[in-house]
Design an enzyme around this catalytic site. Structure first.
Site, PDB file in Angstrom:
ATOM      1  N   ASP A 120      -8.483 -25.788 -69.423  1.00 51.54           N
ATOM      2  CA  ASP A 120      -9.037 -26.173 -70.724  1.00 51.54           C
ATOM      3  C   ASP A 120      -8.122 -27.197 -71.397  1.00 51.54           C
ATOM      4  O   ASP A 120      -6.964 -26.903 -71.691  1.00 51.54           O
ATOM      5  CB  ASP A 120      -9.140 -24.929 -71.628  1.00 51.54           C
ATOM      6  CG  ASP A 120      -9.777 -25.259 -72.965  1.00 51.54           C
ATOM      7  OD1 ASP A 120     -11.024 -25.344 -73.013  1.00 51.54           O
ATOM      8  OD2 ASP A 120      -9.048 -25.459 -73.949  1.00 51.54           O
ATOM      9  N   TYR A 176      -5.325 -33.025 -77.467  1.00 49.30           N
ATOM     10  CA  TYR A 176      -4.055 -32.464 -76.979  1.00 49.30           C
ATOM     11  C   TYR A 176      -3.147 -33.560 -76.426  1.00 49.30           C
ATOM     12  O   TYR A 176      -1.949 -33.324 -76.216  1.00 49.30           O
ATOM     13  CB  TYR A 176      -4.284 -31.400 -75.891  1.00 49.30           C
ATOM     14  CG  TYR A 176      -5.137 -30.210 -76.306  1.00 49.30           C
ATOM     15  CD1 TYR A 176      -5.446 -29.984 -77.653  1.00 49.30           C
ATOM     16  CD2 TYR A 176      -5.626 -29.312 -75.377  1.00 49.30           C
ATOM     17  CE1 TYR A 176      -6.242 -28.912 -78.033  1.00 49.30           C
ATOM     18  CE2 TYR A 176      -6.411 -28.231 -75.754  1.00 49.30           C
ATOM     19  CZ  TYR A 176      -6.723 -28.039 -77.083  1.00 49.30           C
ATOM     20  OH  TYR A 176      -7.508 -26.978 -77.457  1.00 49.30           O
ATOM     21  N   LYS A 219     -12.723 -31.864 -74.723  1.00 50.74           N
ATOM     22  CA  LYS A 219     -13.415 -31.781 -76.015  1.00 50.74           C
ATOM     23  C   LYS A 219     -13.313 -33.099 -76.775  1.00 50.74           C
ATOM     24  O   LYS A 219     -12.327 -33.822 -76.625  1.00 50.74           O
ATOM     25  CB  LYS A 219     -12.785 -30.680 -76.887  1.00 50.74           C
ATOM     26  CG  LYS A 219     -12.452 -29.415 -76.141  1.00 50.74           C
ATOM     27  CD  LYS A 219     -11.922 -28.303 -77.028  1.00 50.74           C
ATOM     28  CE  LYS A 219     -11.401 -27.151 -76.195  1.00 50.74           C
ATOM     29  NZ  LYS A 219     -10.022 -27.294 -75.741  1.00 50.74           N
ATOM     30  N   HIS A 253     -15.170 -30.424 -80.600  1.00 46.14           N
ATOM     31  CA  HIS A 253     -13.973 -29.618 -80.880  1.00 46.14           C
ATOM     32  C   HIS A 253     -14.088 -28.842 -82.204  1.00 46.14           C
ATOM     33  O   HIS A 253     -13.784 -27.644 -82.255  1.00 46.14           O
ATOM     34  CB  HIS A 253     -12.754 -30.546 -80.905  1.00 46.14           C
ATOM     35  CG  HIS A 253     -11.474 -29.878 -80.549  1.00 46.14           C
ATOM     36  ND1 HIS A 253     -10.456 -30.505 -79.882  1.00 46.14           N
ATOM     37  CD2 HIS A 253     -11.020 -28.618 -80.778  1.00 46.14           C
ATOM     38  CE1 HIS A 253      -9.445 -29.668 -79.701  1.00 46.14           C
ATOM     39  NE2 HIS A 253      -9.769 -28.522 -80.247  1.00 46.14           N
ATOM     40  N   SER A 294     -17.292 -25.847 -80.226  1.00 41.12           N
ATOM     41  CA  SER A 294     -16.097 -25.044 -80.482  1.00 41.12           C
ATOM     42  C   SER A 294     -15.916 -24.902 -81.987  1.00 41.12           C
ATOM     43  O   SER A 294     -16.183 -25.865 -82.729  1.00 41.12           O
ATOM     44  CB  SER A 294     -14.881 -25.750 -79.859  1.00 41.12           C
ATOM     45  OG  SER A 294     -13.713 -25.031 -80.140  1.00 41.12           O
ATOM     46  N   PRO A 325      -6.118 -16.435 -77.296  1.00 35.32           N
ATOM     47  CA  PRO A 325      -6.314 -15.001 -76.995  1.00 35.32           C
ATOM     48  C   PRO A 325      -5.067 -14.181 -77.294  1.00 35.32           C
ATOM     49  O   PRO A 325      -5.169 -12.968 -77.496  1.00 35.32           O
ATOM     50  CB  PRO A 325      -6.630 -15.002 -75.491  1.00 35.32           C
ATOM     51  CG  PRO A 325      -6.022 -16.260 -74.965  1.00 35.32           C
ATOM     52  CD  PRO A 325      -6.167 -17.261 -76.076  1.00 35.32           C
ATOM     53  N   GLY A 356      -3.117 -15.006 -79.876  1.00 38.91           N
ATOM     54  CA  GLY A 356      -2.779 -15.340 -81.268  1.00 38.91           C
ATOM     55  C   GLY A 356      -1.713 -16.420 -81.362  1.00 38.91           C
ATOM     56  O   GLY A 356      -0.894 -16.399 -82.296  1.00 38.91           O
ATOM     57  N   ARG A 375       5.153 -16.383 -66.791  1.00 36.14           N
ATOM     58  CA  ARG A 375       4.109 -15.910 -67.719  1.00 36.14           C
ATOM     59  C   ARG A 375       2.721 -16.354 -67.258  1.00 36.14           C
ATOM     60  O   ARG A 375       1.739 -15.611 -67.397  1.00 36.14           O
ATOM     61  CB  ARG A 375       4.370 -16.466 -69.121  1.00 36.14           C
ATOM     62  CG  ARG A 375       5.604 -15.885 -69.767  1.00 36.14           C
ATOM     63  CD  ARG A 375       5.875 -16.579 -71.083  1.00 36.14           C
ATOM     64  NE  ARG A 375       6.980 -15.996 -71.800  1.00 36.14           N
ATOM     65  CZ  ARG A 375       7.455 -16.473 -72.951  1.00 36.14           C
ATOM     66  NH1 ARG A 375       6.914 -17.559 -73.492  1.00 36.14           N
ATOM     67  NH2 ARG A 375       8.457 -15.884 -73.546  1.00 36.14           N
ATOM     68  N   ASN A 384      -0.233 -13.703 -66.620  1.00 43.25           N
ATOM     69  CA  ASN A 384      -1.462 -13.692 -67.425  1.00 43.25           C
ATOM     70  C   ASN A 384      -2.742 -13.636 -66.587  1.00 43.25           C
ATOM     71  O   ASN A 384      -3.827 -13.488 -67.140  1.00 43.25           O
ATOM     72  CB  ASN A 384      -1.500 -14.915 -68.354  1.00 43.25           C
ATOM     73  CG  ASN A 384      -0.430 -14.823 -69.437  1.00 43.25           C
ATOM     74  OD1 ASN A 384       0.178 -13.780 -69.629  1.00 43.25           O
ATOM     75  ND2 ASN A 384      -0.183 -15.927 -70.138  1.00 43.25           N
TER      76      ASN A 384
END
Ligand SMILES: NC(=O)c1ccc[n+]([C@@H]2O[C@H](COP(=O)([O-])OP(=O)(O)OC[C@H]3O[C@@H](n4cnc5c(N)ncnc54)[C@H](OP(=O)(O)O)[C@@H]3O)[C@@H](O)[C@H]2O)c1
Length: 281
Positions: A47, A52, A77, A109, A146, A196, A198, A243, A247
Site C-alpha cells: 500500500d 508518501y 492513491k 486519498h 479512502s 491498524p 494506531g 517486526r 506482523n
C-alpha cells in the site's frame, strides 16, 4: 489462513488479506528495504500513495524482487488533484514511478481536502471519471476511496459508472468507525484498516499488553489477528525486518470470544480517527 490468503472484491478481483503499509517510510533505502523485507516475508500486497513520496523506491524494490507482476497487489492513491486532467496525469506519474503497467487498486486519498472544500462533490465526481477511464484503459484493475464517510460516498455512488470496491479507513481497537464499516458492508465495499496499530500508539494499551502475555504473542500480533477475525484487511507498516516478519506471523492462534469482546471495548484508548471535513490539508 496465511498472508497470501485473499478476499474477493465486489468486481471479482482477489486481494491478499494483509497489506504492507509504507506511509512515513522515507524515500530511498528505508522504503526500498522495508518493501524488500516485506516481500521476503511473504507479503504480496503493498500500500502506497502519491503523497508518501516513495513510489519510485517501492517500484525499484518490487522490480528487483523478481516476483511476477500477476502475483503482486499494488495500491496507490490520488492526493491533491481537483480535475479530470490532474487525476489522469497523477495516475500516469504513479505508474511510471512504480515501474508498472497497471495498479491493482487506485484510491481517492481524502474526500474533502481543504483547498476544494466548498465543492468536494464535484471534485470527487471529476476525478472519479478519470479513475474509471483508467480502468477502461487497463491501467487500473479496481477503484475505491479512502477516509470517506457516508456523506461523501452517497453522492459518489450516484454518479459512479464503476462502483468503489474498497474504502480504506482508520480502524484499530481504539477507533472502529463501525458506522462506516456497516455502510461499506451494505454497499459491497471492503473495509481496509489503515493505522491498524494506531501508528504505534496501540502498544501502550494495558489491556492489550495483558492479552499479549496470555497468548504468548506480541501486542501487534494480537491486534492484527483481531482485525482478521473482524473481516477487515489490515495494513501494518514497519521499517524493521523483524517486526515486518512478526506482523504476518499471526495465523497460528485464535482469540477467545471473550477476548475479542474485550478488544472491541477499547474505544478511545489510543486516539481517534480524524474528521475528513475538518482536516487541515
Ligand atoms: N489512507 C490514509 O489516509 C492512510 C493514513 C494512514 C495510514 N495509511 C496506510 O496504513 C499504513 C499503516 O498505518 P500507519 O503507518 O499509521 O501505522 P501502523 O501500522 O498502525 O503502525 C506503525 C508504527 O508501529 C510500529 N510497529 C510496527 N510493527 C511493530 C511491531 N511488531 N512491534 C512494535 N512496533 C511496531 C512502527 O515502527 P517502525 O516502522 O519503526 O518499525 C510504526 O511506528 C500506512 O503505512 C499506510 O500505508 C493510510
Amino acid at each position: 489462513m496465511s498472508v497470501t490468503h485473499t478476499y474477493t472484491l465486489a468486481n471479482g478481483y482477489k486481494i491478499p488479506v494483509v497489506g504492507f503499509g509504507t506511509w512515513q517510510s522515507k524515500d530511498g533505502e528505508e522504503a526500498y528495504n522495508s518493501v524488500k523485507w516485506a516481500l521476503e516475508s511473504g507479503y504480496r500486497h503493498i500500500d502506497t500513495a502519491e503523497a508518501y513520496g516513495n513510489e519510485d523506491s517501492i517500484g525499484r524494490a518490487i522490480k528487483d524482487s523478481g516476483i511476477a507482476r500477476k502475483d503482486l497487489f499494488i495500491t496507490t492513491k490520488l492526493w491533491g488533484t481537483n480535475s479530470y486532467e490532474e487525476a489522469s496525469a497523477a495516475l500516469e506519474k504513479s505508474l511510471k514511478d512504480l515501474q508498472v503497467d497497471y495498479v491493482d487498486l487506485f484510491l481517492i486519498h481524502w474526500p474533502n481536502p481543504k483547498a476544494f472544500r466548498p465543492d468536494f462533490v464535484t471534485r470527487n465526481a471529476n476525478i472519479w471519471k478519470a479513475m474509471e477511464d483508467g480502468v477502461k484503459a487497463g491501467k487500473v484493475h479496481s477503484i475505491g476511496v479512502s477516509n470517506f464517510h457516508e456523506r461523501h460516498l452517497l453522492p459518489l455512488l450516484e454518479v459512479a459508472e464503476i462502483k468503489p470496491v474498497v474504502n480504506q479507513i482508520l480502524v484499530n481497537p481504539s477507533d472502529q468507525q463501525l458506522d462506516i464499516v456497516e455502510f461499506n458492508k451494505a454497499h459491497d465495499i471492503l473495509t481496509e484498516a489503515y493505522s491498524p496499530l494506531g501508528t504505534g500508539k496501540i502498544f501502550g494499551v494495558k489491556e492489550l499488553q495483558d492479552l499479549a502475555k496470555k497468548y504468548g504473542k506480541s501486542v501487534a500480533q494480537i491486534v492484527l489477528n483481531w482485525q482478521l477475525e473482524k473481516g477487515y484487511l489490515p495494513l501494518p507498516k514497519s521499517i524493521h525486518a523483524e517486526r515486518i516478519a512478526q506482523n504476518v506471523d499471526i495465523f497460528d492462534f485464535k482469540l477467545e470470544a471473550d477476548d475479542i469482546e474485550r478488544i472491541d471495548g477499547l474505544h478511545g484508548k489510543a486516539g481517534l480517527a480524524k474528521n475528513p471535513d475538518e482536516v487541515d490539508f
